[in-house]
Design a protein around this motif. Sequence first.
Motif, PDB file in Angstrom:
ATOM      1  N   ASN A   1     -61.767 -34.777 -62.633  1.00 22.40           N
ATOM      2  CA  ASN A   1     -62.338 -35.073 -61.321  1.00 22.40           C
ATOM      3  C   ASN A   1     -61.194 -35.036 -60.324  1.00 22.40           C
ATOM      4  N   ARG A   2     -61.277 -34.110 -59.381  1.00 20.61           N
ATOM      5  CA  ARG A   2     -60.201 -33.908 -58.416  1.00 20.61           C
ATOM      6  C   ARG A   2     -60.630 -34.473 -57.053  1.00 20.61           C
ATOM      7  N   PHE A   3     -59.779 -35.337 -56.483  1.00 23.17           N
ATOM      8  CA  PHE A   3     -60.148 -35.972 -55.218  1.00 23.17           C
ATOM      9  C   PHE A   3     -58.883 -36.425 -54.501  1.00 23.17           C
ATOM     10  N   GLU A   4     -59.061 -37.003 -53.319  1.00 22.09           N
ATOM     11  CA  GLU A   4     -57.930 -37.493 -52.541  1.00 22.09           C
ATOM     12  C   GLU A   4     -58.028 -39.010 -52.402  1.00 22.09           C
ATOM     13  N   ARG A   5     -56.877 -39.685 -52.529  1.00 19.57           N
ATOM     14  CA  ARG A   5     -56.816 -41.130 -52.330  1.00 19.57           C
ATOM     15  C   ARG A   5     -55.556 -41.471 -51.543  1.00 19.57           C
ATOM     16  N   PHE A   6     -55.710 -42.151 -50.453  1.00 17.07           N
ATOM     17  CA  PHE A   6     -54.582 -42.547 -49.609  1.00 17.07           C
ATOM     18  C   PHE A   6     -53.651 -41.363 -49.316  1.00 17.07           C
ATOM     19  N   GLY A   7     -54.255 -40.194 -49.093  1.00 10.05           N
ATOM     20  CA  GLY A   7     -53.487 -39.020 -48.724  1.00 10.05           C
ATOM     21  C   GLY A   7     -52.896 -38.237 -49.875  1.00 10.05           C
ATOM     22  N   ASP A   8     -53.064 -38.707 -51.108  1.00  9.52           N
ATOM     23  CA  ASP A   8     -52.533 -38.011 -52.281  1.00  9.52           C
ATOM     24  C   ASP A   8     -53.660 -37.308 -53.022  1.00  9.52           C
ATOM     25  N   GLU A   9     -53.378 -36.103 -53.523  1.00  2.63           N
ATOM     26  CA  GLU A   9     -54.342 -35.422 -54.370  1.00  2.63           C
ATOM     27  C   GLU A   9     -54.248 -35.993 -55.786  1.00  2.63           C
ATOM     28  N   VAL A  10     -55.413 -36.284 -56.374  1.00  3.80           N
ATOM     29  CA  VAL A  10     -55.483 -36.978 -57.657  1.00  3.80           C
ATOM     30  C   VAL A  10     -56.367 -36.185 -58.615  1.00  3.80           C
ATOM     31  N   ILE A  11     -55.927 -36.110 -59.875  1.00  3.13           N
ATOM     32  CA  ILE A  11     -56.743 -35.545 -60.953  1.00  3.13           C
ATOM     33  C   ILE A  11     -57.038 -36.688 -61.928  1.00  3.13           C
ATOM     34  N   ALA A  12     -58.306 -37.023 -62.084  1.00  2.00           N
ATOM     35  CA  ALA A  12     -58.708 -38.079 -63.009  1.00  2.00           C
ATOM     36  C   ALA A  12     -59.288 -37.452 -64.279  1.00  2.00           C
ATOM     37  N   PHE A  13     -58.965 -38.049 -65.427  1.00  2.00           N
ATOM     38  CA  PHE A  13     -59.469 -37.581 -66.708  1.00  2.00           C
ATOM     39  C   PHE A  13     -59.307 -38.704 -67.722  1.00  2.00           C
TER      40      PHE A  13
END
Length: 315
Positions: free
Chosen positions: A108-120
């Motif tokens: 799951n790719r998304f943005e949090r507090f300006g950072d790009e994040v990949i969750a798995f």
Amino acid sequence: MTDTLHTPGIHHVTAIASDPSENHAFYTETLGLRLVKRSVNQDDVGVYHLFYADDAGTPGTSMTFFPYTDARSGRVGTGQATTVSFVIPDDAVDYWVDRLESRAIGTNRFERFGDEVIAFEDPDGLPLELVARADAPAGEPPAGPVPEERAIRGFFAVELALVDPDPTVRLLEAMGYEATEDDESAGRRRFESTGDRGFVVDVVTDPSTPQGSPGAGTVHHVAYRVTDDEQAAWRELLREHGLRPSEVIDRKWFRSVYVRTHGGVLFEFATKEPGYDVDEPRDSLGERLVLPEWSENRREEIEDGLPPLSLTATE
């Protein structure tokens, strides 16, 4: 003296797994970390303690596991460190999404507090994230299946899920963390220290989150970096917060104080020294089963009682 204490961030994170071979394959072959220490749980020597990190086993890069072959799946929830985040270079996101999805690992790719994040998740369901940062430290990535320029650089953060966050927030502030970001809609508050790795703690309060229960796929404890000469002061600080810290415990590779926080999360305060190379040359870290000296007289018994562990690469 306790008002001058400060931790630069995470030393290591320890979680519970099930199959040791599957755990080893995922963290070394898929994530590209190095097995820097193969030992046993010092409180239960029939269980491995596996340490994965950068090439040198640097504090701030070390994810460790107790793999119980008969472990039931835990439930990730309140009273736990729920998600472990690693930092990657900001131009490595596409590489990691492709790498994970090519191995049938949902992302799951998304943005949090300006950072790009990949969750798995790892094979036991432990929530993991890769956080892309322009300021990712160069570090010492291990030689292996992941190109150095795309490699994980160590920890970025841990997420704490708490019903009543205030006592833990006060403790984090006493540890040197400062509030930097707030997402009220998600019940998330960010706290940052001043290190270059593992310097972030996100405190999340979500009424819909269930109570966590221990088991495979959950974090056992979060360890923070401290110095040897401050351990007594850290114990005093913890008592000032109404907690009951352990005595200083010699784990051979570091010396530690443990405490169960008011929110239920187990914290450890671990020293940098002596380090993972105190009993093995850096070039051969993780190649043999190492035991604390006080367990060496039981080596044959301990080795016979451990489950099978395959260290053979599958790719």
